[in-house]
Design a protein around this motif. Sequence first.
Motif, PDB file in Angstrom:
ATOM      1  N   ASP A  35       0.846  -1.190   0.000  1.00 30.69           N
ATOM      2  CA  ASP A  35       0.000   0.000   0.000  1.00 30.69           C
ATOM      3  C   ASP A  35       0.884   1.244   0.000  1.00 30.69           C
ATOM      4  O   ASP A  35       1.796   1.371   0.829  1.00 30.69           O
ATOM      5  CB  ASP A  35      -0.910   0.011   1.227  1.00 30.69           C
ATOM      6  CG  ASP A  35      -1.960  -1.083   1.184  1.00 30.69           C
ATOM      7  OD1 ASP A  35      -2.403  -1.421   0.072  1.00 30.69           O
ATOM      8  OD2 ASP A  35      -2.326  -1.603   2.247  1.00 30.69           O
ATOM      9  N   GLU A  58      -2.811   5.997  -2.383  1.00 28.83           N
ATOM     10  CA  GLU A  58      -3.677   7.074  -1.920  1.00 28.83           C
ATOM     11  C   GLU A  58      -2.864   8.367  -1.879  1.00 28.83           C
ATOM     12  O   GLU A  58      -1.627   8.328  -1.809  1.00 28.83           O
ATOM     13  CB  GLU A  58      -4.215   6.775  -0.509  1.00 28.83           C
ATOM     14  CG  GLU A  58      -5.072   5.530  -0.411  1.00 28.83           C
ATOM     15  CD  GLU A  58      -5.537   5.265   1.008  1.00 28.83           C
ATOM     16  OE1 GLU A  58      -5.573   6.242   1.812  1.00 28.83           O
ATOM     17  OE2 GLU A  58      -5.851   4.112   1.312  1.00 28.83           O
ATOM     18  N   PRO A  69      -4.788  10.428   6.406  1.00 28.55           N
ATOM     19  CA  PRO A  69      -4.932   8.962   6.339  1.00 28.55           C
ATOM     20  C   PRO A  69      -5.161   8.339   7.716  1.00 28.55           C
ATOM     21  O   PRO A  69      -4.621   8.804   8.725  1.00 28.55           O
ATOM     22  CB  PRO A  69      -3.583   8.507   5.752  1.00 28.55           C
ATOM     23  CG  PRO A  69      -3.053   9.715   5.044  1.00 28.55           C
ATOM     24  CD  PRO A  69      -3.514  10.888   5.831  1.00 28.55           C
ATOM     25  N   GLU A  70      -5.926   7.263   7.731  1.00 32.05           N
ATOM     26  CA  GLU A  70      -6.267   6.583   8.978  1.00 32.05           C
ATOM     27  C   GLU A  70      -5.498   5.285   9.172  1.00 32.05           C
ATOM     28  O   GLU A  70      -5.524   4.706  10.243  1.00 32.05           O
ATOM     29  CB  GLU A  70      -7.775   6.293   9.021  1.00 32.05           C
ATOM     30  CG  GLU A  70      -8.652   7.527   9.106  1.00 32.05           C
ATOM     31  CD  GLU A  70      -8.475   8.285  10.410  1.00 32.05           C
ATOM     32  OE1 GLU A  70      -8.167   7.640  11.434  1.00 32.05           O
ATOM     33  OE2 GLU A  70      -8.633   9.524  10.408  1.00 32.05           O
ATOM     34  N   LYS A  71      -4.815   4.812   8.115  1.00 31.01           N
ATOM     35  CA  LYS A  71      -4.109   3.536   8.220  1.00 31.01           C
ATOM     36  C   LYS A  71      -2.617   3.740   8.019  1.00 31.01           C
ATOM     37  O   LYS A  71      -2.150   4.860   7.746  1.00 31.01           O
ATOM     38  CB  LYS A  71      -4.651   2.545   7.186  1.00 31.01           C
ATOM     39  CG  LYS A  71      -4.312   2.915   5.740  1.00 31.01           C
ATOM     40  CD  LYS A  71      -4.807   1.828   4.782  1.00 31.01           C
ATOM     41  CE  LYS A  71      -4.321   2.072   3.362  1.00 31.01           C
ATOM     42  NZ  LYS A  71      -4.766   1.011   2.441  1.00 31.01           N
ATOM     43  N   LYS A  72      -1.857   2.652   8.130  1.00 27.59           N
ATOM     44  CA  LYS A  72      -0.413   2.700   7.904  1.00 27.59           C
ATOM     45  C   LYS A  72      -0.092   2.109   6.530  1.00 27.59           C
ATOM     46  O   LYS A  72      -0.857   1.305   5.990  1.00 27.59           O
ATOM     47  CB  LYS A  72       0.335   1.955   9.004  1.00 27.59           C
ATOM     48  CG  LYS A  72       0.216   2.631  10.375  1.00 27.59           C
ATOM     49  CD  LYS A  72       1.039   1.914  11.416  1.00 27.59           C
ATOM     50  CE  LYS A  72       0.884   2.561  12.786  1.00 27.59           C
ATOM     51  NZ  LYS A  72       1.555   3.870  12.859  1.00 27.59           N
ATOM     52  N   PHE A  73       1.070   2.493   5.986  1.00 28.72           N
ATOM     53  CA  PHE A  73       1.421   2.156   4.611  1.00 28.72           C
ATOM     54  C   PHE A  73       2.773   1.449   4.540  1.00 28.72           C
ATOM     55  O   PHE A  73       3.642   1.642   5.392  1.00 28.72           O
ATOM     56  CB  PHE A  73       1.446   3.422   3.757  1.00 28.72           C
ATOM     57  CG  PHE A  73       0.110   4.091   3.633  1.00 28.72           C
ATOM     58  CD1 PHE A  73      -0.728   3.823   2.561  1.00 28.72           C
ATOM     59  CD2 PHE A  73      -0.331   4.968   4.609  1.00 28.72           C
ATOM     60  CE1 PHE A  73      -1.967   4.421   2.455  1.00 28.72           C
ATOM     61  CE2 PHE A  73      -1.575   5.581   4.518  1.00 28.72           C
ATOM     62  CZ  PHE A  73      -2.391   5.306   3.439  1.00 28.72           C
ATOM     63  N   LEU A 100       2.861   7.135  10.019  1.00 28.54           N
ATOM     64  CA  LEU A 100       2.009   6.480   9.029  1.00 28.54           C
ATOM     65  C   LEU A 100       2.678   5.278   8.365  1.00 28.54           C
ATOM     66  O   LEU A 100       2.038   4.547   7.610  1.00 28.54           O
ATOM     67  CB  LEU A 100       1.613   7.482   7.941  1.00 28.54           C
ATOM     68  CG  LEU A 100       0.651   8.596   8.362  1.00 28.54           C
ATOM     69  CD1 LEU A 100       0.585   9.679   7.277  1.00 28.54           C
ATOM     70  CD2 LEU A 100      -0.730   8.037   8.645  1.00 28.54           C
ATOM     71  N   LYS A 102       4.390   1.604   8.155  1.00 34.58           N
ATOM     72  CA  LYS A 102       4.442   0.315   8.837  1.00 34.58           C
ATOM     73  C   LYS A 102       5.861   0.049   9.346  1.00 34.58           C
ATOM     74  O   LYS A 102       6.826   0.567   8.792  1.00 34.58           O
ATOM     75  CB  LYS A 102       4.005  -0.802   7.889  1.00 34.58           C
ATOM     76  CG  LYS A 102       2.534  -0.757   7.507  1.00 34.58           C
ATOM     77  CD  LYS A 102       2.186  -1.917   6.568  1.00 34.58           C
ATOM     78  CE  LYS A 102       0.722  -1.885   6.155  1.00 34.58           C
ATOM     79  NZ  LYS A 102       0.378  -2.993   5.229  1.00 34.58           N
TER      80      LYS A 102
END
Length: 287
Positions: A35, A58, A69-73, A100, A102
């Motif tokens: 991602d 994204e 952003p709400e998730k990690k990449f 953000l 990983k």
Amino acid sequence: MNLNANQYSHLTAKERDSLSFPARVVKERGLLMGDVLDFGCGFGKDVEILAKQGIPIEGYDKHYFPEFPEKKFDTILCFYVLNVLLPEEQASVLMEISSLLKPSGKAYFAVRRDLVYEGFRTHRVHQKPTYQTNVVLPFQSIFRNASCEIYEYRHYNQLQKVASTCPFCNPGEDVELIVESGRTFSIFDKYPVNPGHSLIIPKKHVSGYFELNFKEQASCLLMLNQVKKEVQKRFNPEGFNVGINIGEKAGQTVSHVHIHLIPRYEGDVEDPRGGVRGVVPERKNYF
């Protein structure tokens, strides 16, 4: 530093019909893994083109795509962003990107190498004061030519360890890194006083806070502010204690300077009055 003085940094974004040069470099080298996030994507052309090529990507931009952003990449791109930001703004971007990413992820920063004038100038098209500066990052450089340099960033605790027994010079790969900047990183305390108890740690190995230079101290305080936001979001404490142990007689047990951020909660002690005065218990009270 008045960050409002740099309110027109977004006017440096350019309309393009093709993939940006640093995006081509990282794509051709097969570095767009998992991602992907384009942080500071401007008008979003790289996101649009790479998405059409099947890359799960994204875009985030404070001015043009402001939903954070709400998730990690797995992979984060940050191209030609830092050159138009003031130093405090640059540090904030580094910390946000680190939060953000990983644990095993990588971020790529492209900075300009063809700037001949640093500071504020009047934008030729928009006739507004815009800022530009040369940027050198303490990360691995993977590409450089006359106009561009690309750095690869990985979390501090994922890098090759140094020859030292200091636990803060060698944080384990399994340790959760909260945020990181060029000079400083933060982790949760291994033996927390309360949930969310965090440490802000300069990468420079010195024992005492007063051995750090001004920029290193400033980096710690900037990170303290950012970590407070992260802890507030995750744990919702009702107060904080901030402390630094300097020297054995002050209770320091690890001879690498670190700042404690200790969240406080209703009922966590019988009487919280006096706070940090409690380091000398019999003098904690005011009477």
